[in-house]
Design a protein around this motif. Structure first.
Motif, PDB file in Angstrom:
ATOM      1  N   MET A   1       0.853  -1.183   0.000  1.00  0.00           N
ATOM      2  CA  MET A   1       0.000   0.000   0.000  1.00  0.00           C
ATOM      3  C   MET A   1       0.894   1.240   0.000  1.00  0.00           C
ATOM      4  N   GLU A   2       0.537   2.218  -0.785  1.00  0.00           N
ATOM      5  CA  GLU A   2       1.343   3.432  -0.864  1.00  0.00           C
ATOM      6  C   GLU A   2       1.184   4.279   0.404  1.00  0.00           C
ATOM      7  N   LYS A   3       2.155   5.140   0.659  1.00  0.00           N
ATOM      8  CA  LYS A   3       2.186   5.919   1.902  1.00  0.00           C
ATOM      9  C   LYS A   3       0.911   6.740   2.123  1.00  0.00           C
ATOM     10  N   THR A   4       0.432   7.389   1.086  1.00  0.00           N
ATOM     11  CA  THR A   4      -0.747   8.263   1.237  1.00  0.00           C
ATOM     12  C   THR A   4      -1.968   7.464   1.682  1.00  0.00           C
ATOM     13  N   GLN A   5      -2.206   6.323   1.056  1.00  0.00           N
ATOM     14  CA  GLN A   5      -3.352   5.485   1.413  1.00  0.00           C
ATOM     15  C   GLN A   5      -3.201   4.912   2.816  1.00  0.00           C
ATOM     16  N   LEU A   6      -2.008   4.448   3.125  1.00  0.00           N
ATOM     17  CA  LEU A   6      -1.737   3.877   4.442  1.00  0.00           C
ATOM     18  C   LEU A   6      -1.928   4.939   5.527  1.00  0.00           C
ATOM     19  N   VAL A 119       2.598   8.527  12.534  1.00  0.00           N
ATOM     20  CA  VAL A 119       1.356   7.890  12.115  1.00  0.00           C
ATOM     21  C   VAL A 119       1.525   6.384  12.253  1.00  0.00           C
ATOM     22  N   ALA A 120       2.719   5.892  11.891  1.00  0.00           N
ATOM     23  CA  ALA A 120       3.039   4.468  12.017  1.00  0.00           C
ATOM     24  C   ALA A 120       4.547   4.309  12.111  1.00  0.00           C
ATOM     25  N   TYR A 126      11.523   2.270  10.863  1.00  0.00           N
ATOM     26  CA  TYR A 126      11.103   3.295   9.907  1.00  0.00           C
ATOM     27  C   TYR A 126       9.772   3.877  10.333  1.00  0.00           C
ATOM     28  N   ARG A 127       9.584   5.135  10.025  1.00  0.00           N
ATOM     29  CA  ARG A 127       8.441   5.905  10.500  1.00  0.00           C
ATOM     30  C   ARG A 127       7.645   6.453   9.326  1.00  0.00           C
ATOM     31  N   LEU A 128       6.334   6.441   9.488  1.00  0.00           N
ATOM     32  CA  LEU A 128       5.441   7.128   8.559  1.00  0.00           C
ATOM     33  C   LEU A 128       4.908   8.343   9.301  1.00  0.00           C
ATOM     34  N   PHE A 156      -1.655  -0.752  16.975  1.00  0.00           N
ATOM     35  CA  PHE A 156      -2.216  -1.075  15.661  1.00  0.00           C
ATOM     36  C   PHE A 156      -1.429  -0.412  14.528  1.00  0.00           C
ATOM     37  N   ALA A 157      -0.621   0.591  14.847  1.00  0.00           N
ATOM     38  CA  ALA A 157       0.179   1.296  13.847  1.00  0.00           C
ATOM     39  C   ALA A 157       1.649   0.900  13.898  1.00  0.00           C
ATOM     40  N   TYR A 158       1.959  -0.164  14.643  1.00  0.00           N
ATOM     41  CA  TYR A 158       3.311  -0.722  14.683  1.00  0.00           C
ATOM     42  C   TYR A 158       3.278  -1.930  13.756  1.00  0.00           C
ATOM     43  N   LEU A 159       3.826  -1.770  12.568  1.00  0.00           N
ATOM     44  CA  LEU A 159       3.631  -2.710  11.473  1.00  0.00           C
ATOM     45  C   LEU A 159       4.915  -3.450  11.116  1.00  0.00           C
ATOM     46  N   PRO A 160       4.787  -4.644  10.522  1.00  0.00           N
ATOM     47  CA  PRO A 160       5.974  -5.390  10.120  1.00  0.00           C
ATOM     48  C   PRO A 160       6.860  -4.620   9.133  1.00  0.00           C
ATOM     49  N   GLU A 161       6.228  -3.881   8.219  1.00  0.00           N
ATOM     50  CA  GLU A 161       7.009  -3.167   7.209  1.00  0.00           C
ATOM     51  C   GLU A 161       6.209  -1.986   6.668  1.00  0.00           C
ATOM     52  N   LEU A 162       6.918  -0.895   6.419  1.00  0.00           N
ATOM     53  CA  LEU A 162       6.330   0.298   5.810  1.00  0.00           C
ATOM     54  C   LEU A 162       6.988   0.541   4.462  1.00  0.00           C
ATOM     55  N   PRO A 163       6.281   1.190   3.538  1.00  0.00           N
ATOM     56  CA  PRO A 163       6.969   1.618   2.317  1.00  0.00           C
ATOM     57  C   PRO A 163       7.978   2.709   2.702  1.00  0.00           C
ATOM     58  N   ILE A 164       9.195   2.612   2.180  1.00  0.00           N
ATOM     59  CA  ILE A 164      10.208   3.608   2.537  1.00  0.00           C
ATOM     60  C   ILE A 164      10.787   4.256   1.287  1.00  0.00           C
TER      61      ILE A 164
END
Length: 181
Positions: A1-6, A119-120, A126-128, A156-164
């Motif tokens: 999922m792209e950053k904006t949508q996430l 946000v996440a 890595y941080r969103l 709920f916002a601590y995720l396995p992986e974020l888009p970076i």
């Protein structure tokens, strides 16, 4: 999922929390921070005032053994100002509460720990954020690169992986209501 949508999805989930759930989870985050050696050994801590139902860490600010710094958005960067509970605040850029421009500025060499609203965050640190790049620019600046950083998010916002992106820099730790990782 792209950053904006996430980002949109996670912000909606955060906004949907009841005030009671938000308060309880925020209080647990504060409890984890207060017992961490990173926190207890610090003298000057940079923090944030909760905005749009970010985890509220204001319980920590009553601890006067610490010097507290808070950001002001100035052009496209953050300046950090000393704040005590006796100091007044103002609404700044983006509607975020911040110290007055006349509050003393904190220099990087004075700072021991940075608590970073997010946000996440992911398991690699890595941080969103909100997409403005303020913390991204701070974290790559030479004076700030080696500071201890803790991303603050709900579980709920601590995720396995974020888009970076290539400019993203991982935080050293992440704190949620279930613990400091």
């Amino acid at each position: 999922m792209e950053k904006t949508q996430l980002r949109r999805s996670l912000l909606a989930r955060r906004q949907s929390m009841s005030i009671l759930e938000w308060r309880e989870k925020s209080d647990r985050i504060c409890a984890h921070l207060q017992t961490s050696s990173l926190f207890t050994q610090a003298k000057t801590i940079l923090a944030y005032f909760s905005f749009r139902q970010e985890p509220d860490i204001s319980l920590l600010f009553a601890q006067t053994k610490y010097r507290w710094g808070f950001p002001r958005c100035v052009d496209n960067s953050l300046s950090w100002h000393l704040w005590t509970s006796n100091d007044s605040l103002q609404i700044g850029t983006y509607g975020i509460v911040e110290p007055h421009p006349t509050a003393p500025i904190l220099n990087p060499e004075e700072v021991d720990l940075i608590l970073i609203p997010s946000v996440a965050c992911d398991y690699q640190g890595y941080r969103l954020g909100y997409g403005g790049g303020y913390y991204d620019r701070l974290l790559v600046a030479a004076d700030w690169q080696n500071k201890s950083t803790i991303g603050i998010v709900f579980d709920f916002a601590y995720l396995p992986e974020l888009p970076i992106d290539p400019w993203d820099k991982p935080l050293k730790f992440v704190c949620t209501e279930t613990g400091l990782n």
